[in-house]
Design a protein around this motif. Sequence first.
Motif, PDB file in Angstrom:
ATOM      1  N   PHE A  87     131.972 150.848  75.569  1.00 24.18           N
ATOM      2  CA  PHE A  87     130.596 151.330  75.469  1.00 24.18           C
ATOM      3  C   PHE A  87     129.588 150.241  75.842  1.00 24.18           C
ATOM      4  CE2 PHE A  87     132.328 154.674  72.552  1.00 24.18           C
ATOM      5  CZ  PHE A  87     131.994 155.742  73.368  1.00 24.18           C
ATOM      6  N   PHE A  88     129.874 149.000  75.492  1.00 20.92           N
ATOM      7  CA  PHE A  88     128.992 147.912  75.927  1.00 20.92           C
ATOM      8  C   PHE A  88     129.003 147.776  77.450  1.00 20.92           C
ATOM      9  CE2 PHE A  88     129.520 145.635  71.620  1.00 20.92           C
ATOM     10  CZ  PHE A  88     128.437 146.333  71.115  1.00 20.92           C
ATOM     11  N   ALA A  89     130.176 147.950  78.047  1.00 22.54           N
ATOM     12  CA  ALA A  89     130.264 147.883  79.510  1.00 22.54           C
ATOM     13  C   ALA A  89     129.497 149.037  80.157  1.00 22.54           C
ATOM     14  CB  ALA A  89     131.723 147.901  79.945  1.00 22.54           C
ATOM     15  N   LEU A  90     129.590 150.239  79.556  1.00 26.40           N
ATOM     16  CA  LEU A  90     128.813 151.361  80.084  1.00 26.40           C
ATOM     17  C   LEU A  90     127.316 151.119  79.940  1.00 26.40           C
ATOM     18  CD1 LEU A  90     130.867 154.422  78.762  1.00 26.40           C
ATOM     19  CD2 LEU A  90     130.629 153.693  81.130  1.00 26.40           C
ATOM     20  N   LEU A  91     126.911 150.481  78.856  1.00 21.87           N
ATOM     21  CA  LEU A  91     125.494 150.185  78.659  1.00 21.87           C
ATOM     22  C   LEU A  91     124.981 149.185  79.693  1.00 21.87           C
ATOM     23  CD1 LEU A  91     122.894 150.336  76.952  1.00 21.87           C
ATOM     24  CD2 LEU A  91     123.877 148.565  75.483  1.00 21.87           C
ATOM     25  N   LEU A  92     125.823 148.210  80.033  1.00 20.48           N
ATOM     26  CA  LEU A  92     125.402 147.164  80.973  1.00 20.48           C
ATOM     27  C   LEU A  92     125.725 147.498  82.429  1.00 20.48           C
ATOM     28  CD1 LEU A  92     126.583 144.049  78.932  1.00 20.48           C
ATOM     29  CD2 LEU A  92     124.265 144.937  79.112  1.00 20.48           C
ATOM     30  N   SER A  93     126.391 148.612  82.688  1.00 18.47           N
ATOM     31  CA  SER A  93     126.799 148.926  84.058  1.00 18.47           C
ATOM     32  C   SER A  93     125.630 149.118  85.022  1.00 18.47           C
ATOM     33  CB  SER A  93     127.698 150.169  84.056  1.00 18.47           C
ATOM     34  OG  SER A  93     127.013 151.281  83.525  1.00 18.47           O
ATOM     35  N   PRO A  94     124.482 149.745  84.642  1.00 16.40           N
ATOM     36  CA  PRO A  94     123.374 149.825  85.619  1.00 16.40           C
ATOM     37  C   PRO A  94     122.843 148.457  86.029  1.00 16.40           C
ATOM     38  CG  PRO A  94     123.058 151.427  83.860  1.00 16.40           C
ATOM     39  CD  PRO A  94     124.169 150.535  83.425  1.00 16.40           C
ATOM     40  N   VAL A  95     122.714 147.544  85.055  1.00 13.49           N
ATOM     41  CA  VAL A  95     122.254 146.192  85.387  1.00 13.49           C
ATOM     42  C   VAL A  95     123.290 145.474  86.245  1.00 13.49           C
ATOM     43  CG1 VAL A  95     121.383 144.038  84.419  1.00 13.49           C
ATOM     44  CG2 VAL A  95     121.025 146.183  83.197  1.00 13.49           C
ATOM     45  N   MET A  96     124.569 145.738  85.971  1.00 16.01           N
ATOM     46  CA  MET A  96     125.643 145.120  86.755  1.00 16.01           C
ATOM     47  C   MET A  96     125.588 145.574  88.214  1.00 16.01           C
ATOM     48  SD  MET A  96     128.282 143.083  86.364  1.00 16.01           S
ATOM     49  CE  MET A  96     129.780 142.663  87.264  1.00 16.01           C
ATOM     50  N   LYS A  97     125.301 146.839  88.438  1.00 16.06           N
ATOM     51  CA  LYS A  97     125.202 147.339  89.810  1.00 16.06           C
ATOM     52  C   LYS A  97     124.045 146.690  90.564  1.00 16.06           C
ATOM     53  CE  LYS A  97     127.310 151.860  88.956  1.00 16.06           C
ATOM     54  NZ  LYS A  97     127.096 153.333  88.929  1.00 16.06           N
ATOM     55  N   ARG A  98     122.925 146.514  89.878  1.00 18.87           N
ATOM     56  CA  ARG A  98     121.786 145.882  90.538  1.00 18.87           C
ATOM     57  C   ARG A  98     122.066 144.421  90.874  1.00 18.87           C
ATOM     58  NH1 ARG A  98     116.995 148.646  90.482  1.00 18.87           N
ATOM     59  NH2 ARG A  98     116.956 150.574  89.264  1.00 18.87           N
ATOM     60  N   LEU A  99     122.758 143.718  89.980  1.00 18.52           N
ATOM     61  CA  LEU A  99     123.044 142.307  90.236  1.00 18.52           C
ATOM     62  C   LEU A  99     124.061 142.119  91.355  1.00 18.52           C
ATOM     63  CD1 LEU A  99     123.207 140.847  86.608  1.00 18.52           C
ATOM     64  CD2 LEU A  99     121.365 140.594  88.265  1.00 18.52           C
ATOM     65  N   THR A 100     125.046 143.002  91.430  1.00 19.11           N
ATOM     66  CA  THR A 100     126.094 142.865  92.456  1.00 19.11           C
ATOM     67  C   THR A 100     125.718 143.501  93.785  1.00 19.11           C
ATOM     68  OG1 THR A 100     127.164 144.863  91.572  1.00 19.11           O
ATOM     69  CG2 THR A 100     127.946 142.734  90.760  1.00 19.11           C
ATOM     70  N   SER A 101     124.564 144.177  93.853  1.00 19.22           N
ATOM     71  CA  SER A 101     124.168 144.780  95.132  1.00 19.22           C
ATOM     72  C   SER A 101     123.715 143.731  96.147  1.00 19.22           C
ATOM     73  CB  SER A 101     123.039 145.799  94.902  1.00 19.22           C
ATOM     74  OG  SER A 101     121.907 145.162  94.323  1.00 19.22           O
ATOM     75  N   GLY A 102     123.382 142.550  95.687  1.00 20.00           N
ATOM     76  CA  GLY A 102     122.952 141.487  96.586  1.00 20.00           C
ATOM     77  C   GLY A 102     124.075 140.509  96.890  1.00 20.00           C
ATOM     78  N   ILE A 114     127.003 138.860  79.910  1.00 23.22           N
ATOM     79  CA  ILE A 114     127.582 138.576  78.602  1.00 23.22           C
ATOM     80  C   ILE A 114     126.838 137.436  77.923  1.00 23.22           C
ATOM     81  CG2 ILE A 114     129.666 137.807  77.412  1.00 23.22           C
ATOM     82  CD1 ILE A 114     129.844 140.649  78.353  1.00 23.22           C
ATOM     83  N   ALA A 115     126.513 136.393  78.679  1.00 27.77           N
ATOM     84  CA  ALA A 115     125.815 135.234  78.089  1.00 27.77           C
ATOM     85  C   ALA A 115     124.428 135.614  77.591  1.00 27.77           C
ATOM     86  CB  ALA A 115     125.728 134.111  79.127  1.00 27.77           C
ATOM     87  N   VAL A 116     123.680 136.366  78.390  1.00 32.87           N
ATOM     88  CA  VAL A 116     122.332 136.770  77.972  1.00 32.87           C
ATOM     89  C   VAL A 116     122.402 137.681  76.748  1.00 32.87           C
ATOM     90  CG1 VAL A 116     120.304 138.076  78.680  1.00 32.87           C
ATOM     91  CG2 VAL A 116     121.340 136.447  80.256  1.00 32.87           C
ATOM     92  N   SER A 117     123.353 138.600  76.724  1.00 26.72           N
ATOM     93  CA  SER A 117     123.480 139.506  75.577  1.00 26.72           C
ATOM     94  C   SER A 117     123.837 138.739  74.312  1.00 26.72           C
ATOM     95  CB  SER A 117     124.548 140.563  75.875  1.00 26.72           C
ATOM     96  OG  SER A 117     124.216 141.310  77.029  1.00 26.72           O
ATOM     97  N   ALA A 203     137.580 139.445  70.864  1.00 27.86           N
ATOM     98  CA  ALA A 203     138.256 140.464  71.669  1.00 27.86           C
ATOM     99  C   ALA A 203     137.251 141.408  72.314  1.00 27.86           C
ATOM    100  CB  ALA A 203     139.232 141.248  70.791  1.00 27.86           C
ATOM    101  N   VAL A 204     136.199 141.786  71.576  1.00 32.43           N
ATOM    102  CA  VAL A 204     135.178 142.675  72.138  1.00 32.43           C
ATOM    103  C   VAL A 204     134.450 141.994  73.291  1.00 32.43           C
ATOM    104  CG1 VAL A 204     132.981 143.825  71.647  1.00 32.43           C
ATOM    105  CG2 VAL A 204     134.868 144.008  70.035  1.00 32.43           C
ATOM    106  N   VAL A 205     134.122 140.707  73.150  1.00 32.99           N
ATOM    107  CA  VAL A 205     133.416 139.977  74.208  1.00 32.99           C
ATOM    108  C   VAL A 205     134.288 139.873  75.465  1.00 32.99           C
ATOM    109  CG1 VAL A 205     132.438 137.747  74.841  1.00 32.99           C
ATOM    110  CG2 VAL A 205     131.965 138.719  72.587  1.00 32.99           C
ATOM    111  N   LEU A 206     135.564 139.506  75.288  1.00 35.28           N
ATOM    112  CA  LEU A 206     136.449 139.368  76.445  1.00 35.28           C
ATOM    113  C   LEU A 206     136.703 140.713  77.125  1.00 35.28           C
ATOM    114  CD1 LEU A 206     139.081 136.791  75.110  1.00 35.28           C
ATOM    115  CD2 LEU A 206     137.256 136.405  76.776  1.00 35.28           C
ATOM    116  N   LEU A 207     136.908 141.760  76.324  1.00 38.41           N
ATOM    117  CA  LEU A 207     137.148 143.077  76.923  1.00 38.41           C
ATOM    118  C   LEU A 207     135.911 143.590  77.652  1.00 38.41           C
ATOM    119  CD1 LEU A 207     139.207 144.840  74.100  1.00 38.41           C
ATOM    120  CD2 LEU A 207     140.019 144.230  76.385  1.00 38.41           C
TER     121      LEU A 207
END
Length: 394
Positions: A87-102, A114-117, A203-207
Amino acid sequence: MSVNETDPPVSDQPFPTAEVEVAPEPGSDSEVRPRPTRGALNRAVRESQLEVNAGIHRLLGMLVLLGTLYTCYFASELILPILLAAFFALLLSPVMKRLTSGWLPRWIAAFLLIAVSMATLVGIGNALYAPASEWASRAPRVIHNVTPKIKSLMRPLTEANKMGDSLNEMTGEKKSPQRVVVQAPDRPSLLSTTPRVLASVLAVVLLTYFFLLYGETLMRRTLMMRSTWQQKRVTVDIIRSIQSDISRYFLTVCSTSIALGCATTFLLWMLDVDTPLLWGALAAMLNLTPYVGPMIMAAMLAIVGLSQFPSLGAAMLPAAGYLGLHLLESQIATPLAIGRSISLSPLAIILWLLIWGWMWGILGLLLAVPMLVCVKVICSRVEGLERWAILLEK
């Protein structure tokens, strides 16, 4: 008497009688019943086989559901970190797409998220640690001061209880004395659970990091396991819908919860309540759990008001003001932001909260509504389960 010679001779044969067919009575042996054709027999056999198969499928579905609940209850320490990370990955997935688009590589983008969160959570915890520890040290004194006021508020109920006791004495019924056993907290158990909690957090952070890093690859591998094009299309539709709906739900609820926390902080500051920032942060966090969290927050603010203000009207103002702000947020702001597609039935939410709160505790209450959103998305996309999605709608 003479007989006319022109008359025809009288025959000795009897007069002819008309034959009348009499229909057999219903239920008699002489009734001719139509025989069923071979096609009708085959159709009846097929219908009976379909009914038997449907009953077997329903029974197997119930067994699978019970087995899944049993596994979730007894394997919670294994399942909860995976669900939280997903669920954390789903929450951060839109920001992840924007960062990896460049030009930014995927592993650096996941590490930065992960570090900022983690830094944000640690900063919030550090800011709230001092007032929280102060209130924890003041809790016994606050409870001691509030208890007489609560007893005065509960005086009508106690008087009714005394009347019931007197009636029992008059009728000869006596209550047996109850023994209350108070068990002191076990410090070694607290020390033994601390490493397990830290291991679960790690474990939650690594996953979460690996879900962000390999989420797209995992989805492509999942599509390769589907045999037909229709199955692949339905799978992509379900995954994309879950990603968009869960991300939108989390972002909306987090935004409205933060706004509610800020409004609660300002309201308590205006009412001159001690440490308003702490109660505003608690209001924002408890708002993530529908119905249950706001009730707990209102009860806490009522206790705080009773401990700080002498009159009953002034003591109830913090809880009443918070409930008013919560009604505005839950009935106007959140429905307008989420929309109709994620609207869920309040009865379904309460039942879902009861089930997963009983099974997983506080984490179950936090994960219950996102899981219900996923169930609704899957039911609305899978053929044969559409009626369950309609049942879960508001």
